[in-house]
Design a protein around this motif. Structure first.
Motif, mmCIF file in Angstrom:
data_model
loop_
_atom_site.group_PDB
_atom_site.id
_atom_site.type_symbol
_atom_site.label_atom_id
_atom_site.label_comp_id
_atom_site.label_asym_id
_atom_site.label_seq_id
_atom_site.Cartn_x
_atom_site.Cartn_y
_atom_site.Cartn_z
ATOM 1 N N THR A 16 6.397 10.434 2.981
ATOM 2 C CA THR A 16 5.976 9.495 3.683
ATOM 3 C C THR A 16 7.352 9.158 4.711
ATOM 4 O O THR A 16 8.328 10.300 4.810
ATOM 5 N N THR A 20 9.557 3.844 5.118
ATOM 6 C CA THR A 20 8.462 3.046 4.026
ATOM 7 C C THR A 20 9.351 3.200 2.714
ATOM 8 O O THR A 20 9.256 2.430 2.055
ATOM 9 N N LYS A 30 5.071 -5.220 -0.511
ATOM 10 C CA LYS A 30 3.770 -6.099 -0.273
ATOM 11 C C LYS A 30 4.104 -6.534 1.236
ATOM 12 O O LYS A 30 2.824 -6.898 1.844
ATOM 13 N N HIS A 33 2.884 -4.438 3.678
ATOM 14 C CA HIS A 33 1.647 -3.837 3.531
ATOM 15 C C HIS A 33 1.545 -2.487 3.017
ATOM 16 O O HIS A 33 0.622 -1.633 3.514
ATOM 17 N N ILE A 34 2.489 -1.893 2.125
ATOM 18 C CA ILE A 34 2.273 -0.569 1.697
ATOM 19 C C ILE A 34 1.830 -0.569 0.367
ATOM 20 O O ILE A 34 1.896 -1.362 -0.391
ATOM 21 N N SER A 35 0.757 0.247 0.358
ATOM 22 C CA SER A 35 -0.066 0.545 -0.873
ATOM 23 C C SER A 35 0.709 0.579 -2.296
ATOM 24 O O SER A 35 1.764 1.141 -2.094
ATOM 25 N N GLU A 36 -0.120 0.115 -3.295
ATOM 26 C CA GLU A 36 0.342 0.191 -4.523
ATOM 27 C C GLU A 36 0.752 1.565 -4.932
ATOM 28 O O GLU A 36 1.645 2.065 -5.709
ATOM 29 N N LYS A 37 -0.162 2.254 -4.434
ATOM 30 C CA LYS A 37 -0.272 3.912 -4.918
ATOM 31 C C LYS A 37 1.077 4.510 -4.151
ATOM 32 O O LYS A 37 1.711 5.288 -4.965
ATOM 33 N N VAL A 38 1.118 4.245 -2.960
ATOM 34 C CA VAL A 38 2.537 4.996 -2.131
ATOM 35 C C VAL A 38 3.736 4.419 -2.833
ATOM 36 O O VAL A 38 4.971 5.240 -3.258
#
Length: 340
Positions: A16, A20, A30, A33-38
Motif C-alpha cells: 500500500t 495509508t 476510519k 476511509h481506509i478499510s478494516e482489512k487494510v
C-alpha cells in the motif's frame, strides 16, 4: 529490526502507500476511509516486527509528538515522585508519554532542560515553578505553549494552576491539635517566599491567633543550613512549653525524626506531631504520625485534563484566562495526636 524499519518498508511489504500506513499508525484509518482489512494488515505487520514510530519525526509530520514535559525542582521528593507516577498513568490513557526532569537546588539546568523539551517537540508542559525560573516559564506561556502549573502559585504568571488548599490544610491540622487540648503549638517551616509555604504558615498563624494562643515558629534557611535537625533540637530546648509540632514539609519531618536516633527522642516524642505530606515511614514509626495528605490522585487528574484540553484546543499565549483549581487535603489522624 524495530529500530531500522521505516514506514516505507511497511508500505512496501503490505503493498500500500506510505500515506495509508501513516494514517493507520496515527489512528486515522476510519477518518480517511481506509478499510478494516487494510488497517488490520498494517497493524498486524507492525506488531510482528515491533515497529515503533520516531516521536520527533512524527511530531514534524503531524505537529503532535504525544509527549509532555514534566519539570520540578527535585523529583526524588515524595510528593513530586508520587504525583509524577500518577500523572504518567493518566497521560497514558490519552496516548501521551511523560518526559520527567529535575532542576536541582541551583536551577542551573532549567534553560537546558526546557531546550531539550523543545527539541523533543513536547506538546505541553507540567511545571512546579521553583525560584529562579519564573521568566523562563513566563516565556513559554507568552509563546503560546500549553502549560499547567501545580503546587506553587506565582502572582505574576497568568496561567492554569492546580493546587492544594495549603492554608485550609494547616488550619485543619492546627484546629485538630487545639480540639485535642494542645495549647502551645509549634510550627517548623523554611525561610522562603514560595506561596504554598507562605499559605501553610498563614493557616497556622490565623488559627492560633483566633484561639488566643501563643505562636511558636521556627524558619530554617534550608538551602544553607548545615544541620536542620540541630536547629529543630535547639528550638525545642529553647521553648520547653511547646506541647505539639507541625512540620510544614515532609523533608522537615524527616529532619525532626532524626532526633529519634540521636539520643533526643524524649524531646520529640513528648509532643504531639503532625507532618504536612504523608509518606510510608510515618505509618510505621511509634507512635504513627498524623499527616496532611495532599490529594495526589485529584491533583494529577485535574492537571492532565486541563493540559489535554489546552493541547487539543490550542492556546493564545498571554491572552488566555487564568484558571486556578484548589483541592482540599485530608488530615490522616494517627496516634501521635491523641487527646492530651
Amino acid at each position: 529490526m524495530s529500530r531500522q524499519i521505516s514506514i516505507k518498508d511497511i508500505a512496501s511489504h503490505v503493498g500500500t502507500s506510505i500515506t495509508t500506513v501513516s494514517f493507520v499508525i496515527n489512528g486515522k484509518a476510519k477518518e480517511k476511509h481506509i478499510s478494516e482489512k487494510v488497517a488490520k494488515k498494517i497493524l498486524d505487520f507492525i506488531s510482528e516486527v515491533g515497529y515503533k514510530p520516531n516521536s520527533i519525526a512524527r511530531g514534524l509530520r503531524t505537529g503532535n509528538s504525544k509527549t509532555i514535559g514534566f519539570l520540578v525542582d527535585d523529583i526524588s521528593k515524595p510528593f513530586f515522585s508520587s504525583i509524577a507516577s500518577v500523572i504518567d498513568e493518566k497521560a497514558a490513557l490519552y496516548g501521551y508519554n511523560i518526559i520527567s526532569s529535575s532542576i536541582g537546588t541551583k536551577n542551573k539546568s532549567a534553560r537546558s532542560i526546557l531546550d531539550i523539551f523543545a527539541e523533543r517537540r513536547v506538546d505541553g508542559y507540567i511545571i512546579a515553578v521553583t525560584d529562579g525560573i519564573e521568566d523562563e516559564v513566563a516565556k513559554l506561556i507568552e509563546g503560546g505553549k500549553p502549560v499547567v502549573l501545580f503546587d506553587r502559585y506565582l502572582e505574576g504568571i497568568k496561567a492554569d494552576y492546580v493546587l492544594t488548599d495549603n492554608l485550609l490544610a494547616t488550619r485543619d491540622a492546627t484546629c485538630h491539635l487545639i480540639d485535642n487540648c494542645y495549647k502551645n503549638i509549634g510550627f517548623i517551616t523554611i525561610e522562603t517566599a514560595q506561596q504554598q509555604m507562605v499559605d501553610r504558615l498563614q493557616g497556622y498563624l490565623e488559627t492560633v491567633n483566633e484561639g488566643n494562643l501563643q505562636s511558636f515558629v521556627l524558619k530554617i534557611d534550608y538551602q544553607n543550613a548545615l544541620n536542620p535537625a540541630d536547629e529543630i533540637k535547639k528550638f525545642l530546648i529553647d521553648n520547653p512549653e511547646i506541647d505539639s509540632l507541625i512540620f510544614s514539609t515532609n523533608y522537615l519531618t524527616k529532619q525532626g525524626l532524626k532526633l529519634l536516633i540521636s539520643g533526643d527522642d524524649k524531646l520529640l516524642l513528648s509532643k504531639a506531631l503532625v507532618s504536612f505530606d504523608d509518606f510510608e515511614l510515618l505509618e510505621y514509626i511509634k507512635p504513627p504520625l498524623t499527616a496532611v495528605e495532599q490529594p495526589i490522585e485529584a491533583l494529577a487528574d485535574n492537571i492532565i485534563k486541563l493540559l489535554i484540553k489546552k493541547i487539543t484546543k490550542g492556546v493564545k499565549g498571554a491572552k488566555q484566562e487564568e484558571s486556578i483549581i484548589k483541592l482540599e487535603a485530608k488530615l490522616k489522624i494517627r496516634e501521635s495526636t491523641m487527646t492530651k
